[in-house]
Design a protein around this motif. Structure first.
Motif, PDB file in Angstrom:
ATOM      1  N   GLU A  76     -46.177  -2.230 -26.014  1.00  0.00           N
ATOM      2  CA  GLU A  76     -45.053  -1.599 -25.329  1.00  0.00           C
ATOM      3  C   GLU A  76     -45.213  -1.694 -23.813  1.00  0.00           C
ATOM      4  OE1 GLU A  76     -46.819  -0.225 -27.874  1.00  0.00           O
ATOM      5  OE2 GLU A  76     -45.279  -0.571 -29.400  1.00  0.00           O
ATOM      6  N   THR A  79     -44.609  -5.355 -22.761  1.00  0.00           N
ATOM      7  CA  THR A  79     -43.181  -5.666 -22.846  1.00  0.00           C
ATOM      8  C   THR A  79     -42.427  -5.078 -21.659  1.00  0.00           C
ATOM      9  OG1 THR A  79     -43.296  -5.764 -25.256  1.00  0.00           O
ATOM     10  CG2 THR A  79     -41.116  -5.467 -24.285  1.00  0.00           C
ATOM     11  N   ALA A  80     -42.709  -3.827 -21.317  1.00  0.00           N
ATOM     12  CA  ALA A  80     -42.030  -3.187 -20.179  1.00  0.00           C
ATOM     13  C   ALA A  80     -42.342  -3.910 -18.869  1.00  0.00           C
ATOM     14  CB  ALA A  80     -42.437  -1.713 -20.090  1.00  0.00           C
ATOM     15  N   LEU A  83     -40.487  -7.284 -18.816  1.00  0.00           N
ATOM     16  CA  LEU A  83     -39.056  -7.087 -18.569  1.00  0.00           C
ATOM     17  C   LEU A  83     -38.794  -6.796 -17.091  1.00  0.00           C
ATOM     18  CD1 LEU A  83     -38.023  -5.073 -21.746  1.00  0.00           C
ATOM     19  CD2 LEU A  83     -37.408  -7.446 -21.162  1.00  0.00           C
ATOM     20  N   ASP A  87     -36.472  -9.006 -14.504  1.00  0.00           N
ATOM     21  CA  ASP A  87     -35.456  -8.440 -13.611  1.00  0.00           C
ATOM     22  C   ASP A  87     -35.702  -8.863 -12.165  1.00  0.00           C
ATOM     23  OD1 ASP A  87     -34.211  -7.193 -15.734  1.00  0.00           O
ATOM     24  OD2 ASP A  87     -35.213  -5.259 -15.398  1.00  0.00           O
ATOM     25  N   ARG A  96     -33.353 -15.629 -19.625  1.00  0.00           N
ATOM     26  CA  ARG A  96     -33.992 -14.305 -19.562  1.00  0.00           C
ATOM     27  C   ARG A  96     -34.936 -14.182 -20.757  1.00  0.00           C
ATOM     28  NH1 ARG A  96     -34.081  -9.326 -17.377  1.00  0.00           N
ATOM     29  NH2 ARG A  96     -34.280  -7.583 -18.809  1.00  0.00           N
ATOM     30  N   ARG A  97     -35.980 -14.967 -20.709  1.00  0.00           N
ATOM     31  CA  ARG A  97     -36.985 -14.991 -21.769  1.00  0.00           C
ATOM     32  C   ARG A  97     -38.358 -15.022 -21.104  1.00  0.00           C
ATOM     33  NH1 ARG A  97     -35.854 -15.849 -26.620  1.00  0.00           N
ATOM     34  NH2 ARG A  97     -37.731 -16.975 -27.126  1.00  0.00           N
ATOM     35  N   SER A 124     -40.294 -12.981 -30.174  1.00  0.00           N
ATOM     36  CA  SER A 124     -39.122 -12.711 -29.345  1.00  0.00           C
ATOM     37  C   SER A 124     -38.084 -11.963 -30.147  1.00  0.00           C
ATOM     38  CB  SER A 124     -38.516 -14.018 -28.835  1.00  0.00           C
ATOM     39  OG  SER A 124     -39.411 -14.645 -27.973  1.00  0.00           O
ATOM     40  N   ALA A 126     -34.633  -9.056 -29.376  1.00  0.00           N
ATOM     41  CA  ALA A 126     -33.440  -8.956 -28.534  1.00  0.00           C
ATOM     42  C   ALA A 126     -33.802  -8.979 -27.053  1.00  0.00           C
ATOM     43  CB  ALA A 126     -32.677  -7.678 -28.878  1.00  0.00           C
ATOM     44  N   GLU A 127     -35.015  -8.509 -26.720  1.00  0.00           N
ATOM     45  CA  GLU A 127     -35.433  -8.471 -25.319  1.00  0.00           C
ATOM     46  C   GLU A 127     -35.900  -9.829 -24.814  1.00  0.00           C
ATOM     47  OE1 GLU A 127     -38.110  -5.583 -26.509  1.00  0.00           O
ATOM     48  OE2 GLU A 127     -37.117  -3.926 -25.490  1.00  0.00           O
ATOM     49  N   VAL A 129     -38.929 -11.297 -25.290  1.00  0.00           N
ATOM     50  CA  VAL A 129     -40.333 -11.279 -24.865  1.00  0.00           C
ATOM     51  C   VAL A 129     -41.212 -11.624 -26.065  1.00  0.00           C
ATOM     52  CG1 VAL A 129     -42.213  -9.872 -23.943  1.00  0.00           C
ATOM     53  CG2 VAL A 129     -39.878  -9.556 -23.085  1.00  0.00           C
TER      54      VAL A 129
END
Length: 174
Positions: A76, A79-80, A83, A87, A96-97, A124, A126-127, A129
């Motif tokens: 987690e 992933t954060a 992301l 951005d 955006r991968r 991978s 929906a996000e 990653v």
């Protein structure tokens, strides 16, 4: 971002050798991208690249030098962070991968290490990653991957070649 001599690959370790090869042969650059300082803090060496497919990161923990060191971030948290990088770097890639590979280097893959790192594995969603854990030990040639088929289609051959190259380059003269 500032980096230590080791993070820049100035040390004569397998992690530095591996990073130099990734830079020379795969187009990576030193350090973590904007927004990923925590990844740099959790690893000894970090390299990354932006391309048409998005962000690619490699975080390397040098267990050869510090056997008790472990990659300590959770799936987690990784992933954060990734992301946040996507951005911050949106203008660098149309996609955006992100794909992040976490390497623990220099120790044989033990069952507890495989279980701990296996929990990081993330396909991978929906996000966009993808997280793939690896354990590489150039002294024995052992390699473990959390990827399907042992990483055969996502870098296994390159990593085996890097280990062989490191061993050959650091073999004492006969």
């Amino acid at each position: 971002m500032t980096t230590s001599p080791k993070q820049r690959g100035d040390a004569a370790s397998f992690a530095s050798y591996f990073a130099h090869r990734a830079i020379a042969e795969r187009g990576f650059v030193w350090g973590a991208p904007d927004g990923a300082q925590a990844l740099a803090d959790a690893a000894d060496v970090v390299v990354h690249r932006w391309d048409a497919r998005g962000l690619k990161l490699a975080c390397m923990v040098d267990r050869e030098e510090t056997p008790e060191r472990r990659f300590s971030l959770t799936r987690e948290q990784v992933t954060a962070l990734v992301l946040r990088c996507l951005d911050a770097g949106a203008a660098r890639s149309p996609a955006r991968r992100a794909s992040i590979e976490v390497f623990e280097l220099g120790r044989p893959p033990m069952s507890e290490d495989r279980a701990r790192l296996g929990a990081l594995r993330r396909a991978s969603g929906a996000e966009g990653v993808d997280i793939t854990p690896w354990i590489l030990d150039p002294s024995t040639g052992d390699l473990w991957s959390g990827a399907p088929l042992g990483g055969f289609f996502v870098g296994r051959r390159f990593f085996q070649e890097v280990m062989r190259g490191y061993v050959a380059a650091h073999r004492p003269p006969a």
